[in-house]
Enzyme design. Sequence first.
Site, mmCIF file in Angstrom:
data_model
loop_
_atom_site.group_PDB
_atom_site.id
_atom_site.type_symbol
_atom_site.label_atom_id
_atom_site.label_comp_id
_atom_site.label_asym_id
_atom_site.label_seq_id
_atom_site.Cartn_x
_atom_site.Cartn_y
_atom_site.Cartn_z
ATOM 1 N N ASP A 217 7.420 -8.511 21.683
ATOM 2 C CA ASP A 217 7.291 -9.936 21.325
ATOM 3 C C ASP A 217 6.383 -10.021 20.095
ATOM 4 O OD1 ASP A 217 5.765 -12.893 22.867
ATOM 5 O OD2 ASP A 217 7.178 -12.662 21.174
ATOM 6 N N ASP B 250 16.205 -17.008 9.817
ATOM 7 C CA ASP B 250 16.316 -17.290 8.374
ATOM 8 C C ASP B 250 17.142 -18.552 8.171
ATOM 9 O OD1 ASP B 250 18.644 -15.841 9.313
ATOM 10 O OD2 ASP B 250 19.301 -15.757 7.231
ATOM 11 N N GLU C 123 14.191 -11.493 16.988
ATOM 12 C CA GLU C 123 14.694 -12.652 16.261
ATOM 13 C C GLU C 123 15.572 -13.490 17.200
ATOM 14 O OE1 GLU C 123 16.361 -11.798 12.376
ATOM 15 O OE2 GLU C 123 16.255 -13.899 11.842
ATOM 16 N N HIS D 154 10.880 -14.066 15.830
ATOM 17 C CA HIS D 154 11.091 -13.967 14.383
ATOM 18 C C HIS D 154 11.932 -15.171 13.965
ATOM 19 C CE1 HIS D 154 11.196 -11.595 10.615
ATOM 20 N NE2 HIS D 154 12.319 -12.241 10.420
HETATM 21 O O1 G3I Z 1 27.368 -1.324 17.446
HETATM 22 C C1 G3I Z 1 26.843 -0.174 16.759
HETATM 23 C C2 G3I Z 1 26.634 0.963 17.729
HETATM 24 O O2 G3I Z 1 27.903 1.400 18.226
HETATM 25 C C3 G3I Z 1 25.953 2.112 17.023
HETATM 26 O O3 G3I Z 1 25.718 3.168 17.933
HETATM 27 C C4 G3I Z 1 24.629 1.570 16.473
HETATM 28 C C5 G3I Z 1 23.832 2.652 15.787
HETATM 29 O O4 G3I Z 1 24.471 3.000 14.588
HETATM 30 O O5 G3I Z 1 24.891 0.529 15.515
HETATM 31 C C6 G3I Z 1 25.513 -0.583 16.155
HETATM 32 O O6 G3I Z 1 25.805 -1.552 15.151
HETATM 33 C C7 G3I Z 1 24.668 -2.326 14.780
HETATM 34 C C8 G3I Z 1 25.038 -3.780 14.931
HETATM 35 O O7 G3I Z 1 23.983 -4.619 14.437
HETATM 36 C C9 G3I Z 1 25.266 -4.126 16.383
HETATM 37 O O8 G3I Z 1 25.700 -5.479 16.435
HETATM 38 C C10 G3I Z 1 24.327 -2.008 13.339
HETATM 39 O O9 G3I Z 1 23.829 -0.680 13.276
HETATM 40 C C11 G3I Z 1 23.248 -2.964 12.863
HETATM 41 O O10 G3I Z 1 23.012 -2.765 11.489
HETATM 42 C C12 G3I Z 1 23.720 -4.388 13.064
HETATM 43 O O11 G3I Z 1 22.651 -5.211 12.712
HETATM 44 C C13 G3I Z 1 22.960 -6.567 12.381
HETATM 45 C C14 G3I Z 1 21.819 -6.983 11.468
HETATM 46 O O12 G3I Z 1 21.962 -8.362 11.115
HETATM 47 C C15 G3I Z 1 21.752 -6.170 10.194
HETATM 48 O O13 G3I Z 1 22.933 -6.272 9.520
HETATM 49 C C16 G3I Z 1 22.972 -7.430 13.650
HETATM 50 O O14 G3I Z 1 24.134 -7.175 14.428
HETATM 51 C C17 G3I Z 1 22.948 -8.893 13.272
HETATM 52 O O15 G3I Z 1 22.729 -9.665 14.448
HETATM 53 C C18 G3I Z 1 21.816 -9.179 12.283
HETATM 54 O O16 G3I Z 1 22.008 -10.505 11.875
HETATM 55 C C19 G3I Z 1 20.871 -11.086 11.210
HETATM 56 C C20 G3I Z 1 21.372 -11.512 9.823
HETATM 57 O O17 G3I Z 1 21.669 -10.369 9.050
HETATM 58 C C21 G3I Z 1 20.346 -12.385 9.121
HETATM 59 N N1 G3I Z 1 19.987 -13.510 9.976
HETATM 60 C C22 G3I Z 1 19.389 -13.049 11.255
HETATM 61 C C23 G3I Z 1 20.422 -12.279 12.024
HETATM 62 C C24 G3I Z 1 19.909 -11.855 13.405
HETATM 63 O O18 G3I Z 1 18.910 -10.880 13.303
HETATM 64 O O1 9MR Z 2 13.628 -12.538 8.170
HETATM 65 C C1 9MR Z 2 14.760 -11.685 7.944
HETATM 66 C C2 9MR Z 2 15.664 -11.704 9.183
HETATM 67 O O2 9MR Z 2 16.242 -12.997 9.316
HETATM 68 C C3 9MR Z 2 16.775 -10.666 9.043
HETATM 69 O O3 9MR Z 2 17.488 -10.561 10.259
HETATM 70 C C4 9MR Z 2 16.158 -9.310 8.710
HETATM 71 C C5 9MR Z 2 17.236 -8.238 8.510
HETATM 72 O O4 9MR Z 2 18.052 -8.625 7.466
HETATM 73 O O5 9MR Z 2 15.374 -9.372 7.528
HETATM 74 C C6 9MR Z 2 14.261 -10.285 7.697
HETATM 75 O O6 9MR Z 2 13.554 -10.347 6.469
HETATM 76 C C7 9MR Z 2 12.683 -9.237 6.232
HETATM 77 C C8 9MR Z 2 13.305 -8.366 5.148
HETATM 78 O O7 9MR Z 2 14.501 -7.797 5.639
HETATM 79 C C9 9MR Z 2 12.317 -7.291 4.743
HETATM 80 N N1 9MR Z 2 11.055 -7.897 4.301
HETATM 81 C C10 9MR Z 2 10.439 -8.681 5.372
HETATM 82 C C11 9MR Z 2 11.350 -9.815 5.767
HETATM 83 C C12 9MR Z 2 10.741 -10.697 6.851
HETATM 84 O O8 9MR Z 2 10.556 -9.951 8.008
#
Ligand code: G3I
Ligand code: 9MR
Length: 410
Positions: free
Chosen positions: A381, A57, A390, A338
């Site tokens: 993939d 994103d 992603e 992604h």
């Molecule tokens: O670490 C815990 C683990 O102990 C637990 O057992 C597990 C199940 O509950 O959860 C784990 O935490 C997770 C965490 O990622 C691990 O780093 C959270 O549930 C999970 O919600 C979290 O997801 C994050 C995600 O955004 C949603 O918030 C990712 O770390 C993070 O890399 C990802 O970041 C996204 C940005 O929002 C948007 N841009 C892309 C980016 C990468 O995908």
């Molecule tokens: O593209 C978005 C990605 O960068 C984020 O990590 C992810 C979780 O926040 O969300 C993706 O966007 C999706 C949105 O959450 C739900 N509708 C579809 C979007 C594209 O996959």
Amino acid sequence: MYKELLDSVLKMLTLQRCGTDIPGPFGHPPCHTGSALIWGNDDYLENCSGGWHDAGDYGRYVVPGAKAVMDLLLSGHPEALIEAQWELDWMLKMQRCDGAVYHKLSCRAFPQFIMPEQETAQLVASPVSTAATADFAGVMAFASLLFDEKRYLTSALMANDFLRVNSEVIAFSNPEGIVTGEYSDSCDKDERFFASCALYCATMNHCFLKQARSLYDIEYASQGDWNCVGIYGLLCLIHSKTKALLKSTAKADIMSRADILVSISDSNPFGAALKNYRWGSNMEVSDNGCLLADAFILSGKAIYRECAKKQLDYILGNNPQKMSYITGFGERSPMHPHHRPSEALGKPMPGMVVGGPNQYLNDPYAIEHFKGLEPCMCYADELASYSTNEVSVYWNASLFRLLTMLDVIE
Ligand code: G3I
Ligand code: 9MR
Ligand code: ZN
């Protein structure tokens, strides 16, 4: 090949730069150059261009950006230091006059799979958080040791002043109308510890050492992620000339964590120092590889270097998918990450490490396709699987640090 891989993994961050003309096959004209509405009031952040697009994103987020910056700075690689300054100089624009730091800059929602300059919706600066402010203080203080730039330390001290006055956590959650990445964190103790250690190393002022001591936790060495940055405080101390006892504690914590990682790796069929596979599991592998490389540097014991190498082997192909998780490298590598520019251009940008297996089924594709699979098999993939396929600047930065460390300790 190794140098080509190293260069390409770093180049990804350059290609993720926002607000500037990017040449080449994955290039684009300047994007997101307008002002940002400051959420909650009618004011605007006029000059807020720069920084990196976070991932697939186009949001720009201080918290994960700080982790990426620290990994580039710790690598010591000259071109990585220059790349880190691109983000550092954008972060300076995210600091409010009272020292607090806005949590992120993004549009209100994720866009379609378009090129960045095509996202022209209003930018919004989301509210400040103490996690972002403390992360900011940490990276700016550490950066002040590497660059002859007074503004880094001055800004770090301003951020720390805000934290002293606001001793309670100001946790971030998406405000009304904003649905981009949240990076929420209800505990800012580790961020404050990181900031205190970095400020102590930058100033040798004992008040920051005292602050660090009061925030120290033995668990920091065993936690690593965008929301667990205490380990960067330990690494600041280890890299400093201080004689403080906390430095020996930091070294001991790294060594005992390294021993645990070796035993986890020994019991993993692919040598990965992983017990669970979560969102961004490949970053956890490279973070653990860096810790093992640090343990080798501290002790000279080959067992740590060999285990660190196994972490890169896993990412490059010694894994259940029998594929390289880095786009453009290996016989089989991700073709549908992604990642909006890759999707818009119809080809994967090279040098990007994908998040990897995630057993927690955090996206609709995962829910539909991974139920009942072994944790290490929960990867596809597929463009739609953003929780396994992603990419992000802080996953790449961690891999880059591992690549540079392995190059040195080889
Ligand atoms: O670490 C815990 C683990 O102990 C637990 O057992 C597990 C199940 O509950 O959860 C784990 O935490 C997770 C965490 O990622 C691990 O780093 C959270 O549930 C999970 O919600 C979290 O997801 C994050 C995600 O955004 C949603 O918030 C990712 O770390 C993070 O890399 C990802 O970041 C996204 C940005 O929002 C948007 N841009 C892309 C980016 C990468 O995908
Ligand atoms: O593209 C978005 C990605 O960068 C984020 O990590 C992810 C979780 O926040 O969300 C993706 O966007 C999706 C949105 O959450 C739900 N509708 C579809 C979007 C594209 O996959
Ligand atoms: Zn942009």
